[in-house]
Design a protein around this motif. Structure first.
Motif, short mmCIF file in Angstrom:
data_model
loop_
_atom_site.label_atom_id
_atom_site.label_comp_id
_atom_site.label_asym_id
_atom_site.label_seq_id
_atom_site.Cartn_x
_atom_site.Cartn_y
_atom_site.Cartn_z
N LYS A 19 0.84 -1.21 0.00
CA LYS A 19 0.00 0.00 0.00
C LYS A 19 0.87 1.26 0.00
CE LYS A 19 -3.79 -2.21 2.55
NZ LYS A 19 -3.56 -3.46 1.95
N ASP A 20 0.34 2.32 -0.60
CA ASP A 20 1.03 3.61 -0.61
C ASP A 20 1.25 4.10 0.81
OD1 ASP A 20 1.16 3.77 -3.36
OD2 ASP A 20 -0.56 5.12 -3.55
N VAL A 21 2.37 4.76 1.02
CA VAL A 21 2.65 5.42 2.29
C VAL A 21 2.02 6.80 2.24
CG1 VAL A 21 4.48 6.37 3.75
CG2 VAL A 21 4.81 4.14 2.62
N THR A 22 1.26 7.14 3.25
CA THR A 22 0.62 8.45 3.32
C THR A 22 1.05 9.25 4.54
OG1 THR A 22 -1.30 7.50 4.42
CG2 THR A 22 -1.43 7.70 2.02
N VAL A 23 1.68 8.57 5.51
CA VAL A 23 2.14 9.23 6.72
C VAL A 23 3.66 9.12 6.77
CG1 VAL A 23 2.04 9.25 9.24
CG2 VAL A 23 -0.01 8.69 7.92
N PHE A 24 4.31 10.25 6.83
CA PHE A 24 5.78 10.32 6.84
C PHE A 24 6.21 10.74 8.24
CE2 PHE A 24 4.33 10.56 2.58
CZ PHE A 24 5.29 9.90 1.83
N LYS A 56 4.01 -1.94 2.85
CA LYS A 56 4.12 -0.52 2.51
C LYS A 56 5.06 -0.37 1.33
CE LYS A 56 1.81 1.30 6.03
NZ LYS A 56 0.63 2.11 5.84
N ARG A 57 4.84 0.67 0.52
CA ARG A 57 5.65 0.91 -0.68
C ARG A 57 6.95 1.65 -0.30
NH1 ARG A 57 4.09 0.15 -5.49
NH2 ARG A 57 5.04 2.06 -6.30
N ASN A 72 7.04 5.05 -2.04
CA ASN A 72 6.09 5.10 -3.15
C ASN A 72 6.79 5.21 -4.52
OD1 ASN A 72 3.95 5.04 -1.25
ND2 ASN A 72 4.06 7.25 -1.02
N GLN A 109 9.17 9.38 -3.39
CA GLN A 109 9.24 10.36 -2.32
C GLN A 109 10.37 9.94 -1.38
OE1 GLN A 109 4.84 9.83 -1.86
NE2 GLN A 109 5.01 11.89 -0.98
N GLY A 113 8.62 12.82 2.62
CA GLY A 113 7.49 13.06 1.73
C GLY A 113 7.78 13.96 0.56
N TYR A 115 8.98 14.97 -3.07
CA TYR A 115 9.03 14.24 -4.35
C TYR A 115 10.43 14.35 -4.95
CZ TYR A 115 4.07 13.49 -4.10
OH TYR A 115 2.83 13.07 -3.70
#
Length: 156
Positions: A19-24, A56-57, A72, A109, A113, A115
């Motif tokens: 799954k994509d990471v959304t919390v850094f 996690k990605r 990600n 990223q 987080g 890019y």
């Protein structure tokens, strides 16, 4: 930092999509540090989070130019092709010839987080492709052209 257990061929988590990471946050930073330590301890050049049981990605790579951690990651361009021997910490004792791009560009990223883009050639390109495949539940043995006996370099 801590060493994590590397999941081996047959473990169903290696076949699942990460799954994509959304919390850094600090937990992500600890995961990355642990993965880097685990990779170095196992004498690997790359490690993906699913290989340590985390869907996690996240990947870490070190082809001798210093550690790289990507969150990600996604291959956005590839060029050429080269067939070479490949192995995997999750498939110990197995080597196979695998076709991979000679050059890739990856969008990802960093651990905060931000890019970033990264270009890799030859071994770095191979490692990026190999580790990103893990994030989709794919293993190098799925792409093997020919299996190699570790001692003789001959086909199995």
């Amino acid at each position: 930092m801590a060493l994590r257990n590397i999941r081996e061929y047959g473990d169903e988590i290696l076949r699942k999509k990460a799954k994509d990471v959304t919390v850094f946050d600090k937990r992500l930073h600890v995961l990355i540090e642990d993965m880097q330590e685990t990779m170095v301890h196992a004498n690997g050049v790359g490690l993906a989070a699913p290989q340590v049981g985390v869907l996690k990605r996240v990947i870490v790579i070190d082809v001798g130019e210093g550690p790289i951690a990507l969150v990600n990651p996604e291959i956005v361009e590839s060029e050429g092709e080269i067939i070479d021997a490949e192995g995997c910490l999750s498939v110990p004792g197995v080597l196979a010839e695998v076709a991979r791009p000679m050059k890739v560009k990856v969008k990802a990223q960093d651990k905060w987080g931000n890019y970033i883009e990264l270009e890799g050639q030859e071994l770095l390109a191979r490692a990026l492709c190999h580790e990103i495949d893990h994030l989709y539940g794919k293993l190098f043995v799925d792409k093997a052209i020919k299996f190699i006996e570790p001692d003789s370099e001959e086909e199995k």
